[in-house]
Write an enzyme that holds these catalytic residues in place. Structure first.
Site, PDB file in Angstrom:
ATOM      1  N   GLY A 234      47.406  32.501  14.056  1.00 29.36           N
ATOM      2  CA  GLY A 234      47.628  31.227  13.394  1.00 29.36           C
ATOM      3  C   GLY A 234      48.011  31.471  11.941  1.00 29.36           C
ATOM      4  O   GLY A 234      48.658  32.474  11.633  1.00 29.36           O
TER       5      GLY A 234
ATOM      6  N   VAL B 225      47.253  31.570   7.589  1.00 23.22           N
ATOM      7  CA  VAL B 225      46.282  31.780   6.524  1.00 23.22           C
ATOM      8  C   VAL B 225      46.701  30.920   5.333  1.00 23.22           C
ATOM      9  O   VAL B 225      47.857  30.967   4.905  1.00 23.22           O
ATOM     10  CB  VAL B 225      46.215  33.251   6.089  1.00 23.22           C
TER      11      VAL B 225
ATOM     12  N   ILE C  47      49.820  31.343   3.103  1.00 23.81           N
ATOM     13  CA  ILE C  47      50.105  32.647   2.499  1.00 23.81           C
ATOM     14  C   ILE C  47      50.307  33.719   3.552  1.00 23.81           C
ATOM     15  O   ILE C  47      50.573  34.873   3.230  1.00 23.81           O
ATOM     16  CB  ILE C  47      48.997  33.080   1.514  1.00 23.81           C
ATOM     17  N   GLY C  48      50.192  33.365   4.806  1.00 23.21           N
ATOM     18  CA  GLY C  48      50.423  34.374   5.843  1.00 23.21           C
ATOM     19  C   GLY C  48      50.389  33.726   7.214  1.00 23.21           C
ATOM     20  O   GLY C  48      49.800  32.671   7.411  1.00 23.21           O
ATOM     21  N   VAL C  49      51.064  34.371   8.151  1.00 24.10           N
ATOM     22  CA  VAL C  49      51.073  33.890   9.522  1.00 24.10           C
ATOM     23  C   VAL C  49      50.855  35.086  10.420  1.00 24.10           C
ATOM     24  O   VAL C  49      51.409  36.157  10.178  1.00 24.10           O
ATOM     25  CB  VAL C  49      52.433  33.243   9.871  1.00 24.10           C
TER      26      VAL C  49
ATOM     27  N   ASP D 277      43.938  47.931  14.591  1.00 29.51           N
ATOM     28  CA  ASP D 277      45.202  47.336  14.182  1.00 29.51           C
ATOM     29  C   ASP D 277      45.463  47.682  12.722  1.00 29.51           C
ATOM     30  O   ASP D 277      45.682  46.816  11.893  1.00 29.51           O
ATOM     31  CB  ASP D 277      45.172  45.819  14.416  1.00 29.51           C
TER      32      ASP D 277
ATOM     33  N   GLY E 117      49.364  36.459  14.633  1.00 28.46           N
ATOM     34  CA  GLY E 117      49.244  36.121  16.038  1.00 28.46           C
ATOM     35  C   GLY E 117      48.196  35.046  16.258  1.00 28.46           C
ATOM     36  O   GLY E 117      48.239  34.290  17.214  1.00 28.46           O
TER      37      GLY E 117
END
Ligand SMILES: *[C@@H]1O[C@H](CO)[C@@H](O)[C@H](O)[C@H]1NC(C)=O
Ligand SMILES: *[C@@H]1O[C@H](CO)[C@@H](O)[C@H](O)[C@H]1NC(C)=O
Ligand SMILES: *[C@@H]1O[C@H](CO)[C@@H](O)[C@H](O)[C@H]1NC(C)=O
Ligand SMILES: *[C@@H]1O[C@H](CO)[C@@H](O)[C@H](O)[C@H]1NC(C)=O
Ligand SMILES: *[C@@H]1O[C@H](CO)[C@@H](O)[C@H](O)[C@H]1NC(C)=O
Ligand SMILES: *[C@@H]1O[C@H](CO)[C@@H](O)[C@H](O)[C@H]1NC(C)=O
Ligand SMILES: *[C@@H]1O[C@H](CO)[C@@H](O)[C@H](O)[C@H]1NC(C)=O
Ligand SMILES: *[C@@H]1O[C@H](CO)[C@@H](O)[C@H](O)[C@H]1NC(C)=O
Ligand SMILES: *[C@@H]1O[C@H](CO)[C@@H](O)[C@H](O)[C@H]1NC(C)=O
Ligand SMILES: *[C@@H]1O[C@H](CO)[C@@H](O)[C@H](O)[C@H]1NC(C)=O
Ligand SMILES: CC(=O)N[C@H]1CO[C@H](CO)[C@@H](O)[C@@H]1O
Length: 854
Positions: free
Chosen positions: A536, A538, A530-532, A648, A534
């Site tokens: 790795g 998710v 469901i996500g990428v 961030d 820095g």
């Protein structure tokens, strides 16, 4: 290479004529031969801390071809106009000559500000600097060094052995291998000092020592361990600068800091005087923590990047502040994994509490073919001697480079981080001269980005990567990539820092087995991604027979690595708040670094703002989300014992649950903020382009106002529905921060509003919202509102939206009072991090701003 170094020297001869101008400032009381020169200046000038800098022309040798010039632009991070805004430029070999006292050692500091001078391109300035027979700098590019370190100016510090014949020639020589090369310098300090060096044992050769006093040294690092930044004007007469140690600590197992009790005074001795280190260094320290069983299982470790093929002097400063007897706190000191001191007992060294001592060691760093150029300093309790407490302490740390057999101290120019190199290679044309201030509006963000020349490059790089990414990749195309000041800045964390990791995971939160998570994610099936980021990928997963979770699995090769992993566990396991993503547990089996979070059904805020197939959010929903995120950040800044700076903040780190409640996520880059008396912490720049606080970027000084800046960009992103950087737009619109500020100034705010919500917004709400966002983007952190004040203004904007005539004056008044009380309330909530504090403050707010509740 180090990050801030200082000083230079050269010798030549010209004794008598100058002798009467020479004496400027007595530093030691013995030989008043100290010189503080602003190169290229025509008369005496005072800097921001009241130091007087004299013109340099009297010390120039003969009629060599030199020029004076003013810098074309003034970077906001310069500590002072003097000496950086004027320079001396040399087209050919040239020298300064100083009469010096033949018996004294001298500090030499050289200041460089690589800007354009009379159309001299700073990139062409590649040169060497010699002090008599010593080479201080060679093939040196201040421009490249500044870019690699993302700093506007560079200071190099050296300490030069006594010159028996009393004349120092400081020679600048432009490189012969480059056309149009020239040399320049902005400031020179030459300050006599007592001899503070003596023979020091060589680590790993117990019977040998090196006579450091016969060498010229370069200061690589000077650290006030556990304490704060000490500026030159606060040092003991010789204007040394001491930096904080947090950027150099390995891992999250960073121990605890403390300072001397009021009734402990620092007592110098004959051997340790204020010329060794100021009181403020000895008054603060870092130790390992209250739990001896944890302490004996980890090493308190600092890592410094240095140049290979040199010998280094490591000076450890100690001062016991808590114990007064022998064998209470005893520890081993390792330098590069070799034992430097076995069973160090500070009381045994010094004799009493509050009495400072220092220990010197030398170590040669050979060129290892694996490119490893780190110096490790590690402390661990000496369990074998059975001390009363398993603990260790360090108060200060200095690392000096020792001249080699040829009298050379110069190392290579530092390289930009691997990431920026990669990007630079893909898009070489994007390299532009750094710093271009065309006016106040094309400000900081763009300037800084063009600055390291990555700007266009990073886009093509990220977009590229995205295309290769998984089709399920719900993350946005840009913004996830963290920027690392990285490899040249001193902290480089490798996968090896796991010491104590397991203990930490187990003791902090639920421990998952790898098998459990493999099962829950169908063996990390790509279709669950469901996500990428820095770090790795998710994955969506299930645990405990049906509970949905998000599983964040780090790349083993990720540079972010262990440090962020442990930081995140450490922080998240202590923080609970309605507007922060909850950590459920972690897994560190098999070198895996996996974090398990609450699943956020509605994904990231960014997904709902642009380039989206999702339904668009209404203006009211957007306001609610902003308010929620602001609460989460406000809690981070003020709700815990120490300020926590997120570092961030961006729309991909604001997640939405099934009820559209906003939750701030991704604390991997977080830093615990400054303590009570500090205003900032200095650190390597991390964060994401488009959101990066320009002040932080330049000064590497992190404050909670850096998050406020990023949040300002988020607010404009929510209002406009466009990404913070969009290179396909006309130049003046590429950066949302710049463009939005310009629109505010010119009263053309309508231009940036997302067409989807244009009809919903009331003008009163818009004005208030945009004003709040624009204030967040102020150039200087001190001009930005606190997160609490941003939150209050957003609540107020929401009221204006619902009731355009404005809540009654009374309500406003009350709300202001509530705000004051609210802040006090949060600040007092000291260290009880474990409770859920979300309800109380929120309630206060909403009730008073809007008595009906909502
Ligand atoms: C310093 O420079 C002067 C003049 O250029 C020269 O005569 C002298 O020999 C030099 N001294 C050293 C130590 O290089
Ligand atoms: C000198 O510096 C330039 C610029 O950093 C670099 O390209 C070059 O390789 C260096 N030369 C040597 C001999 O180190
Ligand atoms: C320097 O300039 C000369 C003449 O213009 C040229 O022949 C030479 O290739 C140039 N050298 C470098 C290193 O650019
Ligand atoms: C540094 O010196 C200034 C004035 O000289 C003083 O106001 C300030 O408190 C000092 N800071 C520290 C940390 O000692
Ligand atoms: C002095 O410090 C010690 C701890 O170092 C403490 O126990 C003691 O109460 C302090 N005395 C006073 C008068 O503050
Ligand atoms: C000071 O240093 C000298 C030489 O290293 C040593 O002999 C002496 O014992 C030291 N004095 C004290 C008070 O530590
Ligand atoms: C270090 O010294 C070795 C042997 O002299 C040499 O081969 C190597 O290139 C040097 N490394 C650097 C980075 O200068
Ligand atoms: C010290 O040991 C650690 C862990 O074994 C290793 O990663 C590191 O490279 C070593 N450092 C040096 C300088 O050998
Ligand atoms: C601490 O560092 C030393 C030297 O590298 C190493 O031998 C030791 O195993 C380390 N201890 C722990 C607990 O990591
Ligand atoms: C540093 O330079 C001095 C003076 O030239 C020399 O005596 C000494 O041996 C050098 N140091 C090393 C480590 O070679
Ligand atoms: C003292 C000094 O450095 N003099 C230099 C002046 O410039 C000429 C030619 O450029 C050099 O040969 C001298 O050494």
């Amino acid at each position: 290479m180090s990050f801030y170094l200082h000083f230079l020297i050269l010798l030549i001869s010209f004794p008598l004529v100058i002798a009467k101008i020479g004496p400027r400032r007595s530093t030691t009381g013995q030989n008043p031969d100290s010189f503080v020169l602003s190169c290229g200046a025509s008369k005496d000038a005072t800097d921001d801390v009241g130091r007087i800098w004299s013109p340099d022309s009297k010390f120039l040798t003969s009629n060599n071809n030199s020029d004076t010039a003013n810098a074309q632009s003034q970077d906001p991070s310069l500590p002072s106009v003097v000496p950086y805004m004027t320079a001396r430029i040399f087209k050919s070999q040239s020298a300064y000559t100083f009469p010096v006292s033949p018996k004294d050692r001298h500090w030499i500091r050289l200041h460089f500000y690589p800007d354009s001078y009379n159309n001299h391109n700073p990139a062409n300035a590649i040169f060497s600097v010699n002090a008599n027979e010593f080479t201080l700098l060679n093939n040196f590019s201040a421009y490249e060094t500044a870019n690699a370190l993302t700093q506007a100016y560079i200071v190099r510090e050296f300490t030069l052995i006594p010159i028996p014949f009393g004349t120092l020639n400081l020679t600048f020589n432009p490189s012969a291998t480059f056309n149009n090369s020239f040399s320049f310098v902005n400031g020179i300090e030459l300050i006599s000092m007592p001899e503070i060096f003596q023979a020091a044992p060589m680590v790993g050769f117990s019977d040998q020592s090196m006579d450091v006093e016969f060498n010229t040294l370069q200061t690589m690092f000077r650290i006030n361990v556990g304490g704060q930044f000490i500026q030159g004007s606060n040092d003991s007469d010789t204007s040394r600068t001491w930096y904080e140690d947090t950027p150099y600590l390995l891992g999250a197992a960073a121990g605890v800091t403390f300072q001397a009790d009021k009734n402990v005074s620092i007592q110098y001795s004959q051997n340790v005087t204020k010329y060794i280190a100021p009181v403020d260094v000895y008054k603060t320290a870092r130790s390992m923590g209250p739990d001896g069983n944890v302490n004996k299982n980890y090493n308190l470790t600092w890592i410094f990047q240095v140049d290979v093929n040199f010998t280094y002097l490591v000076r450890l400063h100690f001062c016991e502040l808590q114990f007064s007897k022998i064998n209470q706190r005893v520890f081993d000191v390792y330098i590069n994994n070799q034992t430097a001191i076995e069973a160090a007992d500070v009381i045994a060294f010094s004799g009493a509490k509050g009495v400072p001592v220092y220990k010197d060691y030398t170590i040669y760093l050979k060129d290892q073919k694996n490119g490893d150029d780190n110096l490790w300093i590690a402390l661990n309790p000496s369990v074998s001697v059975k001390p009363q407490y398993y603990d260790s302490i360090l108060n200060g740390l200095e690392i000096f480079k020792i001249n080699d057999t040829k009298g050379n101290l110069a190392g290579p120019n530092p390289q930009p981080s691997e990431l920026s190199q990669k990007i630079g290679n893909e898009e070489p044309k994007s390299f532009e001269p750094r710093k271009r201030h065309n006016g106040p509006v094309i400000s900081a963000v763009m300037g800084s980005i063009a600055g390291i020349g990555l700007f266009l490059g990073i886009f093509s790089f990220v977009v590229h990567r995205k295309k290769r990414g998984s089709p399920q990749d719900n993350s946005n195309s840009y913004g996830w990539l963290p920027i690392y000041g990285g490899s040249s800045s001193g902290t480089k964390n490798t996968g090896s820092g796991m010491s104590g990791g397991s203990t930490l995971v187990g003791s902090l939160c639920r421990h998952f087995t790898l098998a459990e998570l493999i099962q829950g994610t169908n063996n990390f099936d790509e279709s669950h991604v469901i996500g990428v980021g820095g770090f790795g990928k998710v994955f969506k997963g299930t645990i405990d027979k049906g509970m949905k979770v998000a599983v964040k699995r780090s790349n083993s090769c990720s540079e972010q690595g262990v440090n962020e992993f442990l930081t995140e566990i450490d922080l998240l396991s202590k923080l609970r708040h309605r507007h922060l993503v909850s950590l459920i547990g972690a897994c560190d089996e098999n070198n895996e670094m996996i974090l398990v979070y609450d699943y956020m059904a509605n994904g990231t805020l960014r997904e709902h703002l642009h380039k989206t197939n999702n339904t668009t959010l209404s203006w009211k929903q957007r306001l609610d989300i902003c308010i929620g995120a602001a609460r989460g950040l406000h809690y981070l800044h003020t709700g815990a014992k120490h300020t926590i700076i997120h570092r961030d903040v961006k729309t991909t780190n604001i997640l939405l649950d099934d009820k559209w409640v906003a939750k701030v996520s991704d604390f991997g880059l977080s830093k615990t903020g400054p303590g009570l008396h500090q205003t900032h912490i200095s650190t390597v720049v991390k964060g994401s382009f488009g959101y990066l606080d320009p002040e932080y970027f330049r000064r590497q000084q992190l404050t909670d106002k850096s998050d406020v800046y990023s949040f300002g960009v988020v607010l404009f992103e929510v209002l406009s529905g466009r990404p913070p950087l969009n290179p396909s737009l006309p130049k003046e619109q590429v950066s949302l921060a710049d463009w939005a500020q310009r629109c505010c100034k010119e009263g053309t705010l309508e231009d940036i509003i997302d067409p989807h919500i244009k009809d919903e917004i009331t003008i009163e709400c818009l004005t208030n919202f945009a004003e709040t966002a624009a204030n967040c983007l102020s150039d200087y952190g001190t001009d930005r509102p606190s997160m609490g004040s941003v939150l209050w203004n957003l609540e107020y904007a929401l009221q204006l939206q619902k009731n355009p005539d404005g809540p009654q004056v009374v309500a406003e008044q009350k709300a202001n009072d509530a705000y004051t009380r609210h802040e006090t309330h949060l600040n007092m909530e000291d260290c009880d991090l474990l409770g859920d504090q979300s309800s109380a403050p929120n309630a206060v707010f909403s009730q008073i701003v809007n008595p009906q509740g909502r």
